[in-house]
Motif scaffolding. Structure first.
Motif, PDB file in Angstrom:
ATOM      1  N   SER A  75       0.825  -1.336   0.081  1.00 40.47           N
ATOM      2  CA  SER A  75       0.140   0.049  -0.060  1.00 40.47           C
ATOM      3  C   SER A  75       1.016   1.188  -0.103  1.00 40.47           C
ATOM      4  CB  SER A  75      -1.041  -0.321   1.119  1.00 40.47           C
ATOM      5  OG  SER A  75      -0.297  -0.172   2.455  1.00 40.47           O
TER       6      SER A  75
ATOM      7  N   LYS B  92      -1.013   1.025  -9.367  1.00 36.56           N
ATOM      8  CA  LYS B  92      -1.335   1.374  -8.058  1.00 36.56           C
ATOM      9  C   LYS B  92      -0.840   2.501  -7.363  1.00 36.56           C
ATOM     10  CE  LYS B  92      -1.612  -1.546  -3.884  1.00 36.56           C
ATOM     11  NZ  LYS B  92      -1.498  -2.968  -3.201  1.00 36.56           N
TER      12      LYS B  92
ATOM     13  N   VAL C 260      -2.593   5.469  -5.293  1.00 38.68           N
ATOM     14  CA  VAL C 260      -2.244   5.926  -4.087  1.00 38.68           C
ATOM     15  C   VAL C 260      -1.927   7.494  -3.768  1.00 38.68           C
ATOM     16  CG1 VAL C 260      -0.556   5.538  -2.142  1.00 38.68           C
ATOM     17  CG2 VAL C 260      -1.238   3.709  -3.419  1.00 38.68           C
TER      18      VAL C 260
ATOM     19  N   ASN D  84     -10.303  -0.603   4.894  1.00 43.03           N
ATOM     20  CA  ASN D  84      -9.018  -0.444   4.092  1.00 43.03           C
ATOM     21  C   ASN D  84      -7.879   0.076   5.013  1.00 43.03           C
ATOM     22  OD1 ASN D  84      -7.605   0.190   1.467  1.00 43.03           O
ATOM     23  ND2 ASN D  84      -7.968   2.367   2.311  1.00 43.03           N
TER      24      ASN D  84
ATOM     25  N   ASN E 258      -4.099  -2.104   5.562  1.00 42.39           N
ATOM     26  CA  ASN E 258      -3.082  -1.461   5.337  1.00 42.39           C
ATOM     27  C   ASN E 258      -2.061  -1.771   6.576  1.00 42.39           C
ATOM     28  OD1 ASN E 258      -3.465  -0.470   2.676  1.00 42.39           O
ATOM     29  ND2 ASN E 258      -4.164   1.500   3.702  1.00 42.39           N
TER      30      ASN E 258
ATOM     31  N   LYS F 199      -0.976  -5.506   6.742  1.00 39.44           N
ATOM     32  CA  LYS F 199       0.182  -5.712   5.615  1.00 39.44           C
ATOM     33  C   LYS F 199       1.544  -5.145   6.049  1.00 39.44           C
ATOM     34  CE  LYS F 199      -2.744  -6.419   1.737  1.00 39.44           C
ATOM     35  NZ  LYS F 199      -3.192  -5.783   0.532  1.00 39.44           N
TER      36      LYS F 199
END
Length: 749
Positions: A71, A97, A101, A566, A570, A573
């Protein structure tokens, strides 16, 4: 503070310097800040990232490389720290991606540019860096590619010239704590949600220089993770805090300094007009004299302060100061003679016409008179160019205009005579830029350390120098900002990895749960910055990162629950066993059953992560279910019923919250809702009560946990370095608590 052996600064900003119009002062006008960032990604799925950031205000090129999360948490963190005005990324499939972001995290006024892949060629990038760098550098392919793309783009945008050189700074990311964007926002570290809000930066900022303020902001967003570096800072802060005269002397000199980063970078560009160059040299001379005086104030012993003193003693500082003496004396003598004649002339006019007169100087108007009046006044005919203002008349005379013209002639003559000298001084100054930039960094560090010492001395509550270990124990801690606004109830923190690294806090609404977990984050950040913390005693475990889910705000196109999930994704991870996680009322954005289930599932998963977790919840059953795990500690913020109303005492207590239905009780005591609705709510809650979890295995699990906690507590107590009487008090408390809790667990069975 590590030694720097090479020059680090560099090129010129695109905005011209403006010299102050006021006679007798020479200052550089502050230019609008601009920073350009280039981001380069690995071609493989390794999540390796190389970043180059060029900050025009301080003429510095930062080179950073790290391995990021899926992320891009660390990349976003660098955006938060450097706040770029333009971001450049390679135009390829792999950055889709990253585009998303960036779109989610960049402000609307930030320009985004796609660069061709060939611009990110590392070999070309290294050659470009060699052409533009003042100091040696060593970087990997990703960073070299990012730097090359950045410099090429800046040249295309005409922000820099091909001949510009600049400072290169390598940022060792592993030496600093990562604070994610949500935490920066929720704790209001450097910006507030409201225009008049008090940020943490504003609260502790007592820096007197621009360099110190920049370093303070960076230190808040990136606290240290190396214990020895933190201890060195604390040692310096302690010495300055205890030496009032030295602290006062240093700060009195610091407040007279210009923005040296900006000044030194201007010396790299000799394309300005002669007057600007003369003013830069004069300003350099003034600041070098102040640095010599500042060095004399540093009668200190701590290693960082001694190192700063050694840098100020560099032979080229005094040598550079002598280079500027001739032009300074010449300019001062000629200008002083002219000013003296003007003073005599104005005084003569005032006496001759019995008027209250003073004078000003403007580069366009020259010298002009200001006459203070109380009633209508007719001026003699020798006064011309008359301008009427409230209670003041501005005018001039032929003789005064001649004096202004003479001053301009003096300046022009000096400029002509000193042209070759100025060029030589510029060249000599450029040769000494490595030590000049080292001085600027030293002043930034000195100013920030003085800020810390001054801040601690100005606080009315007790602040303590933190210690560091494998666990956290903080006694009588307070919220650093709130305690200055109202009477604040102190609380303790005890966080041992094996016993209480995972803390579940329940409590009534407005009982202080959220404040309690935010307070811990502030204390951790302050301690790892090298600042005293608001507590009677503190030993802190070093954390490498802080992640949080505190705010209930949702994005425009996202529901509260989706935003919550969400953020948690993050965190899951990215967090590791050295992370601090702050989670406030997880699952509140969905239905009761779904929110409870998701909250329980996520929190149970986090118990295996070995991170330090502080979470608040209104789901008391979660505290009961997870409370049997050895690493989990369940607590609550105490509330009591008083005169039929629920009163929060803002004090943390171990165990389950005794008050039930506190939401209904609060609504009833506050008399916000009609009484018939309260009665209806009481009737509806009975069938909704969860069935109690009663089984022998739960009681056995609780007893095992108590024995394990006792073992680890005794081990920690044995190794605790403190007063013997304090140890005995802890042992008695531990014994009484264990007996009560083991009896309670047995009785339950």
């Amino acid at each position: 503070m590590s030694r720097i052996n090479n020059s680090q600064y560099g090129f010129m900003t695109t905005t011209d310097d403006i010299v102050s119009k006021r006679i007798g002062t020479t200052t550089i006008k502050q230019v609008e800040r601009e920073a350009v960032m280039a981001i380069n990604l690995s071609k493989f799925d390794k999540m390796d990232v190389g970043i180059a950031i060029l900050d025009f205000k301080i003429s510095e090129l930062f080179l950073i490389n790290f391995n990021d999360s899926p992320s891009f948490v660390r990349t976003v963190n660098q955006i938060d720290i450097h706040t770029p005005t333009t971001v450049i990324i390679p135009d390829c499939q792999q950055i889709e991606k990253l585009k998303f972001v960036l779109l989610s995290n960049l402000d609307d006024d930030v320009k985004q540019k796609l660069g061709k892949l060939k611009m990110f060629d590392p070999l070309v990038g290294r050659e470009i860096l060699k052409e533009h760098s003042l100091n040696e550098f060593n970087c990997n392919d990703l960073v070299a590619g990012a730097a090359g793309a950045l410099i090429n783009t800046c040249e295309e945008m005409r922000l820099i010239k091909p001949t510009n050189k600049f400072k290169i700074t390598h940022v060792e990311n592993r030496k600093f704590m990562l604070i994610d964007s949500s935490t920066i926002k929720d704790l209001e570290l450097v910006s507030s949600s409201s225009d008049k809000g008090l940020t943490f930066f504003k609260f502790i900022n007592k820096c007197t220089t621009k360099m110190g303020q920049r370093l303070l902001r960076t230190s808040i967003l990136q606290p240290l993770t190396d214990v020895e570096d933190i201890k060195l800072r604390l040692e310096s802060v302690t010495e300055l805090k205890n030496e009032d005269q030295i602290l006062f002397c240093i700060k009195s000199k610091l407040k007279q300094l210009s923005d040296l980063d900006s000044l030194f970078s201007h010396l790299l560009d000799d394309s300005g007009n002669q007057e600007q160059r003369v003013n830069n040299i004069l300003l350099l001379k003034t600041n070098l004299m102040l640095i010599v005086e500042l060095e004399e104030c540093l009668n200190v012993n701590s290693p960082i302060l001694q190192q700063i003193k050694e840098i100020f003693q560099h032979k080229n500082i005094g040598k550079s100061e002598k280079w500027t003496q001739w032009i300074f004396r010449c300019f001062k003598k000629c200008k002083g003679q002219n000013i003296e004649e003007v003073n005599d002339y104005v005084q003569k006019l005032a006496e001759e016409h019995d008027l209250n007169i003073d004078y000003r100087y403007d580069q366009i108007r020259g010298f002009y008179l200001r006459i203070k009046i109380k009633e209508k006044l007719t001026l003699p005919t020798e006064f011309t160019n008359i301008i009427h203002k409230k209670n003041i008349i501005e005018c001039t005379t032929i003789d005064l205009l001649k004096q202004g013209s003479r001053l301009n002639d003096i300046v022009n003559e000096i400029n002509v005579v000193s042209s070759s000298l100025i060029k030589e001084l510029y060249e000599q100054s450029q040769d000494n830029l490595p030590i000049f930039f080292m001085v600027s960094e030293s002043i930034a560090m000195l100013d920030m350390l003085c800020c810390f010492a001054d801040f601690v001395n100005s606080q009315t509550g007790s602040y303590t120098c933190p210690e560091f270990g494998n666990y956290t124990h903080i006694r009588q801690s307070r919220h650093p900002i709130f305690e200055t606004l109202f009477e604040f109830i102190p609380n303790d923190y005890s966080c041992v990895p094996e016993l209480s690294r995972f803390q579940i806090i329940t409590g009534a609404n407005m009982s202080g749960k959220s404040v309690y977990i935010k307070q811990f984050a502030y204390i951790l950040i302050m301690g790892q910055m090298g600042l005293y913390v608001p507590a009677d005693y503190a030993i802190i475990k070093i954390h490498d990162s802080i992640f949080s889910r505190l705010s209930s705000d949702a994005h425009i196109n996202t529901s509260t629950f989706a935003n919550e999930m969400n953020d948690m994704n993050n965190i899951l991870k990215t967090a590791d066993d050295n992370s601090l996680l702050l989670i406030d009322e997880l699952g509140r954005g969905s239905s009761l059953r779904d929110g409870f289930a998701v909250c329980l599932a996520i929190l149970e998963h986090l118990t295996f992560l070995r991170a330090t977790v502080f979470t608040t919840t209104h789901f008391q059953e979660i505290a009961e279910i997870l409370g049997n795990k050895s690493c989990v500690l369940s607590s609550h913020m105490k509330s009591v019923e008083q005169y039929g109303k629920l009163k929060s005492e803002f004090k943390l207590e171990a165990g389950k919250l005794g008050t039930e239905r506190y939401g209904i009780n609060y609504a009833e005591s506050s008399q916000i809702l009609p009484s018939e609705l309260i009665t209806c709510a009481k009737e509806l809650i009975e069938p909704l009560k969860s069935k109690s979890i009663k089984n022998d295995s739960k009681s056995m699990s609780k007893r095992r946990k108590l024995v394990l906690e006792l073992y680890f507590a005794l081990t920690q107590l044995k190794n605790l370095d403190c007063d013997i009487n304090y140890k005995l008090d802890l042992l008695r408390t531990l014994q009484a608590r264990f007996v009560d809790e083991i009896n309670e667990a047995t009785a339950t069975n």
